[in-house]
Design a protein around this motif. Structure first.
Motif, short mmCIF file in Angstrom:
data_model
loop_
_atom_site.label_atom_id
_atom_site.label_comp_id
_atom_site.label_asym_id
_atom_site.label_seq_id
_atom_site.Cartn_x
_atom_site.Cartn_y
_atom_site.Cartn_z
N ARG A 58 8.34 -7.00 0.08
CA ARG A 58 7.44 -7.42 -1.00
C ARG A 58 8.23 -7.66 -2.29
NH1 ARG A 58 1.94 -5.97 0.17
NH2 ARG A 58 1.67 -6.70 2.33
N ALA A 59 9.26 -6.86 -2.51
CA ALA A 59 10.08 -7.02 -3.71
C ALA A 59 10.84 -8.35 -3.68
CB ALA A 59 11.05 -5.86 -3.85
N VAL A 102 15.63 -4.87 9.99
CA VAL A 102 14.85 -4.65 8.77
C VAL A 102 15.50 -3.52 7.97
CG1 VAL A 102 12.62 -3.96 7.81
CG2 VAL A 102 12.72 -5.39 9.86
N THR A 103 15.74 -3.76 6.67
CA THR A 103 16.33 -2.74 5.83
C THR A 103 15.24 -1.79 5.33
OG1 THR A 103 18.07 -4.24 5.11
CG2 THR A 103 17.69 -2.29 3.76
N VAL A 104 15.40 -0.50 5.66
CA VAL A 104 14.44 0.52 5.27
C VAL A 104 15.10 1.44 4.24
CG1 VAL A 104 13.02 2.44 6.06
CG2 VAL A 104 13.31 0.41 7.51
N THR A 141 5.19 -1.55 4.56
CA THR A 141 5.80 -2.41 3.54
C THR A 141 6.35 -1.63 2.36
OG1 THR A 141 3.60 -2.76 2.58
CG2 THR A 141 4.42 -4.44 4.12
N VAL A 142 5.85 -0.43 2.13
CA VAL A 142 6.29 0.32 0.95
C VAL A 142 7.68 0.92 1.14
CG1 VAL A 142 5.45 2.67 1.49
CG2 VAL A 142 5.32 1.80 -0.87
N GLY A 155 0.83 -1.19 0.00
CA GLY A 155 0.00 0.00 0.00
C GLY A 155 0.87 1.24 0.00
N THR A 156 0.40 2.30 -0.64
CA THR A 156 1.17 3.55 -0.68
C THR A 156 1.46 4.06 0.72
OG1 THR A 156 0.28 4.16 -2.84
CG2 THR A 156 1.18 5.93 -1.50
#
Length: 307
Positions: free
Chosen positions: A160-161, A254-256, A154-155, A149-150
């Motif tokens: 997700r990628a 977690v990589t942001v 997760t964006v 979601g925008t």
């Protein structure tokens, strides 16, 4: 920015995807028919469930004019739709969408694929220098993953990628199995879709990877994508992604963020002009970016205008 899929909704029932054997150029019509039938059954199930919007979306996918290489009506939905004659195409563009793309919002994604197909047809008119040399092209709208979601956590991560990348690799492998090694194959990756393309890129059998409206690819440079493809990048002057910090950090495991800006000299992509469009305008009819993307897909790279 208004998210189109932020609201939680109950699971929509749908059949399992059609059971298909190895798809070849000779069996494309059978494949399309089987997936249309599956979409029609998904529409009936969604209607019985009381979800008229999804039922209508599925019914549209089942129309006789739709050529579906893949369809799965479960959850947010998956599909791969062909515009053009895939078996005869010498140039093929695969569109990889960004956030908030699902079967419920599929029409807007399909519209961009239609615009690219129209522009490819327009530019493919034989020229005086090659009056008998047609340049047929097809476009594949690939909705093969659950997009973020925008407005969601997760964006901003590659999660997700990373889930989507194996699916894209497998799809390109199957596509090459259908069309053979001859056709020129280009990925057009929009927004978060460019993160998907970045994760899938190593060893991918494509000729071009075009990143538009990209927040980054998860790597520091085009070289780090480990691809033989020519990597392109563009950003419209009115695209809000230009204001997003291009950083990558490890927060609690977690990589942001997605690293180097793909249109920066440090990344090393071939940067092409995208005009003054916004984040959703890269495939708008008449736009500079659409003209250039069609030139890239057709292999007319010397005619691409640069930023």
């Amino acid at each position: 920015m208004v998210p189109l899929s932020a609201a939680t909704r109950p699971e929509i029932p749908a059949p399992a995807p059609a059971a298909l054997g190895r798809v070849t150029a000779a069996t494309l019509d059978e494949t399309y028919a089987a997936n249309r039938a599956n979409a029609e059954e998904a529409s009936r199930m969604a209607a019985a469930h009381g979800d008229r919007a999804r039922a209508a979306a599925d019914r549209a996918m089942a129309a006789p004019s739709r050529n579906l290489l893949a369809f799965d009506g479960r959850g947010s939905g998956r599909s791969a739709e062909v515009l053009g004659d895939l078996a005869q195409a010498g140039r093929i563009a695969v569109l990889v969408p960004g956030s908030d793309t699902s079967l419920d919002t599929y029409d807007r994604f399909r519209a961009t694929a239609t615009h690219l197909r129209t522009e490819l047809t327009r530019q493919s008119v034989p020229r005086s220098t090659h009056p008998t040399e047609p340049r047929p092209a097809a476009v594949v709208a690939w909705l093969g993953y659950e997009t973020p979601g925008t407005i969601s956590t997760t964006v901003t991560t590659t999660g997700r990628a990373e889930q989507a990348a194996p699916r894209l690799r497998e799809f390109i492998r199957r596509l090459r199995d259908i069309v053979g090694p001859g056709p020129r194959l280009s990925l057009v990756c929009h927004s978060y879709g460019s993160v998907v393309c970045g994760r899938a890129a190593p060893g991918l059998d494509v000729d071009d990877i075009a990143l538009v409206g990209s927040p980054g690819t998860g790597v520091d440079s085009a070289e780090d994508l480990h691809t033989r493809a020519q990597v392109w990048a563009a950003r419209g002057s009115d695209d809000w992604v230009g204001e997003v910090p291009h950083v990558r950090a490890d927060l609690f495991g977690v990589t942001v963020g997605f690293g180097t800006d793909p249109v920066s000299p440090a990344f090393g992509a071939r940067v092409f002009a995208a005009g003054d469009g916004g984040h959703s305008d890269y495939l708008a009819p008449g736009s500079v970016s659409l003209t250039n993307l069609a030139r890239i897909v057709l292999g007319e790279t010397s005619e691409v205008t640069h930023a």
